[in-house]
Design a protein around this motif. Structure first.
Motif, PDB file in Angstrom:
ATOM      1  N   ILE A  10       0.879  -1.181   0.000  1.00 21.43           N
ATOM      2  CA  ILE A  10       0.000   0.000   0.000  1.00 21.43           C
ATOM      3  C   ILE A  10       0.911   1.224   0.000  1.00 21.43           C
ATOM      4  O   ILE A  10       1.931   1.248   0.699  1.00 21.43           O
ATOM      5  CB  ILE A  10      -0.930   0.014   1.239  1.00 21.43           C
ATOM      6  CG1 ILE A  10      -1.839  -1.232   1.241  1.00 21.43           C
ATOM      7  CG2 ILE A  10      -1.790   1.286   1.268  1.00 21.43           C
ATOM      8  CD1 ILE A  10      -2.785  -1.343   2.443  1.00 21.43           C
ATOM      9  N   GLN A  11       0.545   2.222  -0.778  1.00 18.02           N
ATOM     10  CA  GLN A  11       1.347   3.449  -0.809  1.00 18.02           C
ATOM     11  C   GLN A  11       1.044   4.326   0.406  1.00 18.02           C
ATOM     12  O   GLN A  11      -0.127   4.508   0.731  1.00 18.02           O
ATOM     13  CB  GLN A  11       0.932   4.305  -1.991  1.00 18.02           C
ATOM     14  CG  GLN A  11       1.155   3.760  -3.332  1.00 18.02           C
ATOM     15  CD  GLN A  11       0.745   4.822  -4.342  1.00 18.02           C
ATOM     16  OE1 GLN A  11       1.325   5.892  -4.408  1.00 18.02           O
ATOM     17  NE2 GLN A  11      -0.277   4.513  -5.112  1.00 18.02           N
ATOM     18  N   GLY A  19     -11.232   1.912   1.708  1.00 15.79           N
ATOM     19  CA  GLY A  19     -11.113   1.230   0.403  1.00 15.79           C
ATOM     20  C   GLY A  19      -9.929   0.284   0.394  1.00 15.79           C
ATOM     21  O   GLY A  19     -10.063  -0.888   0.016  1.00 15.79           O
ATOM     22  N   ASN A  20      -8.753   0.761   0.854  1.00 20.48           N
ATOM     23  CA  ASN A  20      -7.566  -0.106   0.936  1.00 20.48           C
ATOM     24  C   ASN A  20      -7.838  -1.275   1.887  1.00 20.48           C
ATOM     25  O   ASN A  20      -7.449  -2.414   1.630  1.00 20.48           O
ATOM     26  CB  ASN A  20      -6.341   0.648   1.488  1.00 20.48           C
ATOM     27  CG  ASN A  20      -5.940   1.862   0.672  1.00 20.48           C
ATOM     28  OD1 ASN A  20      -5.704   2.933   1.214  1.00 20.48           O
ATOM     29  ND2 ASN A  20      -5.861   1.734  -0.636  1.00 20.48           N
ATOM     30  N   LYS A 113      -4.730   9.770 -14.071  1.00 21.84           N
ATOM     31  CA  LYS A 113      -3.899  10.650 -13.228  1.00 21.84           C
ATOM     32  C   LYS A 113      -3.409  11.890 -13.975  1.00 21.84           C
ATOM     33  O   LYS A 113      -3.167  12.921 -13.366  1.00 21.84           O
ATOM     34  CB  LYS A 113      -2.708   9.875 -12.646  1.00 21.84           C
ATOM     35  CG  LYS A 113      -3.142   8.872 -11.585  1.00 21.84           C
ATOM     36  CD  LYS A 113      -2.253   8.850 -10.363  1.00 21.84           C
ATOM     37  CE  LYS A 113      -2.959   8.070  -9.265  1.00 21.84           C
ATOM     38  NZ  LYS A 113      -2.328   7.923  -8.040  1.00 21.84           N
ATOM     39  N   TYR A 128       5.258   4.031 -13.195  1.00 21.46           N
ATOM     40  CA  TYR A 128       4.686   3.404 -11.990  1.00 21.46           C
ATOM     41  C   TYR A 128       4.472   1.881 -12.148  1.00 21.46           C
ATOM     42  O   TYR A 128       4.900   1.103 -11.302  1.00 21.46           O
ATOM     43  CB  TYR A 128       3.373   4.134 -11.672  1.00 21.46           C
ATOM     44  CG  TYR A 128       2.603   3.671 -10.478  1.00 21.46           C
ATOM     45  CD1 TYR A 128       2.589   4.416  -9.304  1.00 21.46           C
ATOM     46  CD2 TYR A 128       1.852   2.501 -10.509  1.00 21.46           C
ATOM     47  CE1 TYR A 128       1.866   4.001  -8.207  1.00 21.46           C
ATOM     48  CE2 TYR A 128       1.136   2.071  -9.417  1.00 21.46           C
ATOM     49  CZ  TYR A 128       1.133   2.824  -8.269  1.00 21.46           C
ATOM     50  OH  TYR A 128       0.418   2.406  -7.183  1.00 21.46           O
ATOM     51  N   PRO A 145      -2.420 -10.175  -3.817  1.00 19.91           N
ATOM     52  CA  PRO A 145      -3.750  -9.674  -3.459  1.00 19.91           C
ATOM     53  C   PRO A 145      -3.877  -8.229  -3.939  1.00 19.91           C
ATOM     54  O   PRO A 145      -3.100  -7.376  -3.516  1.00 19.91           O
ATOM     55  CB  PRO A 145      -3.771  -9.718  -1.918  1.00 19.91           C
ATOM     56  CG  PRO A 145      -2.494 -10.345  -1.494  1.00 19.91           C
ATOM     57  CD  PRO A 145      -1.552 -10.309  -2.646  1.00 19.91           C
ATOM     58  N   GLY A 147      -6.781  -5.046  -5.370  1.00 19.95           N
ATOM     59  CA  GLY A 147      -8.139  -4.612  -5.650  1.00 19.95           C
ATOM     60  C   GLY A 147      -8.319  -4.651  -7.174  1.00 19.95           C
ATOM     61  O   GLY A 147      -7.333  -4.691  -7.923  1.00 19.95           O
ATOM     62  N   ASP A 149      -8.986  -2.449  -9.162  1.00 19.56           N
ATOM     63  CA  ASP A 149      -8.385  -1.306  -9.859  1.00 19.56           C
ATOM     64  C   ASP A 149      -6.945  -1.562 -10.293  1.00 19.56           C
ATOM     65  O   ASP A 149      -6.431  -0.867 -11.163  1.00 19.56           O
ATOM     66  CB  ASP A 149      -8.433  -0.069  -8.951  1.00 19.56           C
ATOM     67  CG  ASP A 149      -7.758  -0.323  -7.612  1.00 19.56           C
ATOM     68  OD1 ASP A 149      -8.195  -1.244  -6.907  1.00 19.56           O
ATOM     69  OD2 ASP A 149      -6.789   0.382  -7.296  1.00 19.56           O
ATOM     70  N   ASN A 184     -14.059  -6.484  -4.924  1.00 21.00           N
ATOM     71  CA  ASN A 184     -14.810  -5.288  -4.536  1.00 21.00           C
ATOM     72  C   ASN A 184     -13.997  -4.007  -4.598  1.00 21.00           C
ATOM     73  O   ASN A 184     -12.893  -3.937  -4.077  1.00 21.00           O
ATOM     74  CB  ASN A 184     -15.361  -5.451  -3.126  1.00 21.00           C
ATOM     75  CG  ASN A 184     -16.516  -6.403  -3.125  1.00 21.00           C
ATOM     76  OD1 ASN A 184     -17.183  -6.546  -4.141  1.00 21.00           O
ATOM     77  ND2 ASN A 184     -16.745  -7.067  -2.020  1.00 21.00           N
ATOM     78  N   LYS A 195     -13.029   5.898  -7.772  1.00 22.08           N
ATOM     79  CA  LYS A 195     -12.764   5.023  -6.623  1.00 22.08           C
ATOM     80  C   LYS A 195     -12.337   5.847  -5.403  1.00 22.08           C
ATOM     81  O   LYS A 195     -11.842   6.969  -5.549  1.00 22.08           O
ATOM     82  CB  LYS A 195     -11.720   3.967  -6.974  1.00 22.08           C
ATOM     83  CG  LYS A 195     -10.307   4.439  -6.933  1.00 22.08           C
ATOM     84  CD  LYS A 195      -9.353   3.242  -6.866  1.00 22.08           C
ATOM     85  CE  LYS A 195      -7.936   3.766  -6.865  1.00 22.08           C
ATOM     86  NZ  LYS A 195      -6.971   2.953  -6.244  1.00 22.08           N
ATOM     87  N   SER A 197      -9.981   7.117  -2.814  1.00 25.22           N
ATOM     88  CA  SER A 197      -8.521   7.227  -2.857  1.00 25.22           C
ATOM     89  C   SER A 197      -8.006   8.058  -1.699  1.00 25.22           C
ATOM     90  O   SER A 197      -8.561   9.115  -1.402  1.00 25.22           O
ATOM     91  CB  SER A 197      -8.087   7.940  -4.134  1.00 25.22           C
ATOM     92  OG  SER A 197      -7.870   7.018  -5.139  1.00 25.22           O
TER      93      SER A 197
HETATM   94  N1  AQP Z   1     -11.203   2.113  -3.367  1.00 30.04           N
HETATM   95  C1  AQP Z   1     -10.620   0.925  -3.321  1.00 30.04           C
HETATM   96  N2  AQP Z   1     -11.371  -0.192  -3.243  1.00 30.04           N
HETATM   97  C2  AQP Z   1     -10.784  -1.421  -3.186  1.00 30.04           C
HETATM   98  N3  AQP Z   1      -9.443  -1.603  -3.191  1.00 30.04           N
HETATM   99  C3  AQP Z   1      -8.669  -0.511  -3.257  1.00 30.04           C
HETATM  100  N4  AQP Z   1      -7.342  -0.342  -3.289  1.00 30.04           N
HETATM  101  C4  AQP Z   1      -7.056   0.969  -3.361  1.00 30.04           C
HETATM  102  N5  AQP Z   1      -8.180   1.690  -3.370  1.00 30.04           N
HETATM  103  C5  AQP Z   1      -9.198   0.801  -3.317  1.00 30.04           C
HETATM  104  C6  AQP Z   1      -6.392  -1.431  -3.227  1.00 30.04           C
HETATM  105  O1  AQP Z   1      -5.481  -1.142  -2.179  1.00 30.04           O
HETATM  106  C7  AQP Z   1      -4.196  -1.627  -2.545  1.00 30.04           C
HETATM  107  C8  AQP Z   1      -3.176  -0.585  -2.211  1.00 30.04           C
HETATM  108  O2  AQP Z   1      -3.386   0.550  -3.027  1.00 30.04           O
HETATM  109  P1  AQP Z   1      -2.227   1.613  -3.190  1.00 30.04           P
HETATM  110  O3  AQP Z   1      -2.179   2.470  -2.007  1.00 30.04           O
HETATM  111  O4  AQP Z   1      -0.958   0.928  -3.511  1.00 30.04           O
HETATM  112  O5  AQP Z   1      -2.588   2.403  -4.486  1.00 30.04           O
HETATM  113  P2  AQP Z   1      -3.942   2.875  -5.029  1.00 30.04           P
HETATM  114  O6  AQP Z   1      -4.664   1.716  -5.644  1.00 30.04           O
HETATM  115  O7  AQP Z   1      -3.648   4.012  -5.965  1.00 30.04           O
HETATM  116  O8  AQP Z   1      -4.711   3.360  -3.723  1.00 30.04           O
HETATM  117  P3  AQP Z   1      -5.225   4.820  -3.390  1.00 30.04           P
HETATM  118  O9  AQP Z   1      -5.777   4.788  -2.016  1.00 30.04           O
HETATM  119  O10 AQP Z   1      -6.116   5.284  -4.495  1.00 30.04           O
HETATM  120  O11 AQP Z   1      -3.866   5.642  -3.367  1.00 30.04           O
HETATM  121  P4  AQP Z   1      -3.555   7.019  -4.082  1.00 30.04           P
HETATM  122  O12 AQP Z   1      -4.600   7.972  -3.652  1.00 30.04           O
HETATM  123  O13 AQP Z   1      -2.191   7.383  -3.609  1.00 30.04           O
HETATM  124  O14 AQP Z   1      -3.578   6.780  -5.576  1.00 30.04           O
HETATM  125  C9  AQP Z   1      -4.211  -1.994  -4.026  1.00 30.04           C
HETATM  126  O15 AQP Z   1      -4.135  -3.388  -4.161  1.00 30.04           O
HETATM  127  C10 AQP Z   1      -5.539  -1.467  -4.501  1.00 30.04           C
HETATM  128  O16 AQP Z   1      -6.107  -2.345  -5.452  1.00 30.04           O
END
Ligand code: AQP
Length: 333
Positions: A10-11, A19-20, A113, A128, A145, A147, A149, A184, A195, A197
């Motif tokens: 996770i970032q 969501g994460n 983005k 990325y 594992p 999501g 997305d 999900n 989504k 974020s």
């Molecule tokens: N909304 C979401 N629903 C389900 N799964 C989600 N994931 C992220 N958002 C959702 C899953 O969480 C894991 C880690 O995500 P990440 O932090 O590496 O990057 P991301 O997908 O870009 O998550 P964010 O929260 O949207 O971060 P930012 O805002 O920095 O871009 C992943 O496996 C993702 O599928």
């Protein structure tokens, strides 16, 4: 029999969101009983966006404490910070040379983005998925594992690995497979077409695992509500994206099937649904926050876990880098 390897990250671009949590983190503690799990704080990925350095450092350590608070056991799983293992960026450069520009510009996340950036698009946003491929392939990962997305990025990782293996006619990388938690995707509370974020500038669009009950109450109460007359509660992502998102959160937090949740709320109003969503989120999060407050006070322990984790991760990653150097013809000492 040797256990399969799971890699997930996770970032720390913000505090971990609901969501994460629902998408991946909730499942990590279960996976660590059956797999060799490697859980990473993907800090290098986050610098594709401008982040306040002080806040960034805080988010990194808060998220480490949150991993532990969600019952990730450092005796069973490796927990580490991506930038502490130098091989991630090393492999990333090499894989850059095995990836085509068109493959990167086609990525949905890249396209979304850069939508509001009209010039000066940094190359980190484009690259990325190659850093993500490096994260995964370094550990000879079997299962990832993710999501829904992130599926497109994982498909690209597989493609790069297969291409590399084919060029050198050797199995240098294992080909990873996704481990989808029922697929999900939790959507933004203010715009259910996007989504949820953690880096969304609209703070009301997401629930963070460190939000207090008052904030959770406010955010869910204000969340997007579909307009129909008379208002009806049922799951239909196209016709009722706002209500469907709340139902999805409920179904995930209660572990109940969607059909059962729909039945429970069929004759209720939106306000009643929202109160239930608030209660379940608050319950889930309060347990996590209780643990978080204990871990957060113990910086030495957190740093010990991270040092131990990066040492272990480096040992695995080094083996892959050696193989890669040798097969390409780079000189390894
Ligand atoms: N909304 C979401 N629903 C389900 N799964 C989600 N994931 C992220 N958002 C959702 C899953 O969480 C894991 C880690 O995500 P990440 O932090 O590496 O990057 P991301 O997908 O870009 O998550 P964010 O929260 O949207 O971060 P930012 O805002 O920095 O871009 C992943 O496996 C993702 O599928």
């Amino acid at each position: 029999m040797k256990k399969s390897i799971v890699f997930s990250a996770i970032q720390p671009s913000g505090v971990i969101t609901l969501g994460n949590y629902i998408g991946v983190l909730k499942n990590w503690k279960i996976l660590q009983n059956n797999y060799n799990c490697i859980y990473c704080i993907a800090d290098m990925h986050s610098i594709t966006n401008k982040i306040n350095p002080k806040l960034f450092k805080k988010n990194i350590m808060d998220n480490v404490a949150l991993y532990l608070s969600c019952n990730i056991n450092p005796k069973k799983s490796i927990i580490f910070i991506q930038s502490h293992v130098k091989y991630h960026t090393q492999l990333c450069w090499i894989l850059n040379c095995f990836t085509y520009l068109g493959e990167l510009t086609r990525m949905t996340q890249f396209k979304s983005k850069i939508k509001n950036i009209f010039n000066k698009i940094n190359l980190g946003l484009l690259n990325y998925p190659i850093l993500m491929a490096s994260d995964i392939l370094l550990y000879q990962t079997n299962k990832v594992p993710v999501g829904k997305d992130q599926i497109q990025h994982l498909e690209l990782s597989k493609k790069i690995a297969k291409r590399f293996n084919k060029i050198y006619n050797k199995k240098i990388f294992n080909i990873p497979e996704p481990l989808l938690n029922n697929g999900n995707k939790i959507m933004s509370l203010s715009n259910p077409k996007k989504k949820m974020s953690k880096s969304d500038i609209n703070k009301n669009s997401f629930i963070s695992l460190l939000d207090d009950p008052k904030k959770i109450h406010k955010k869910i109460k204000k969340s997007f509500t579909d307009i129909d007359n008379p208002p009806k509660i049922y799951y239909d992502i196209k016709k009722k994206p706002g209500i469907s998102n709340l139902l999805l959160i409920l179904s995930n937090l209660t572990g109940k099937k969607m059909s059962i949740i729909e039945k429970e709320f069929e004759n209720q109003n939106y306000s009643y649904l929202k109160i239930n969503v608030i209660n379940y989120i608050t319950d889930t999060i309060s347990d996590i926050q209780h643990n978080f407050n204990i871990y957060k006070k113990n910086k030495d322990f957190l740093e010990y876990i991270l040092k131990y984790g990066s040492k272990k991760a480096s040992k695995y990653a080094k083996k892959t880098i050696e193989k890669v150097y040798n097969v390409i013809g780079l000189y390894y000492l």
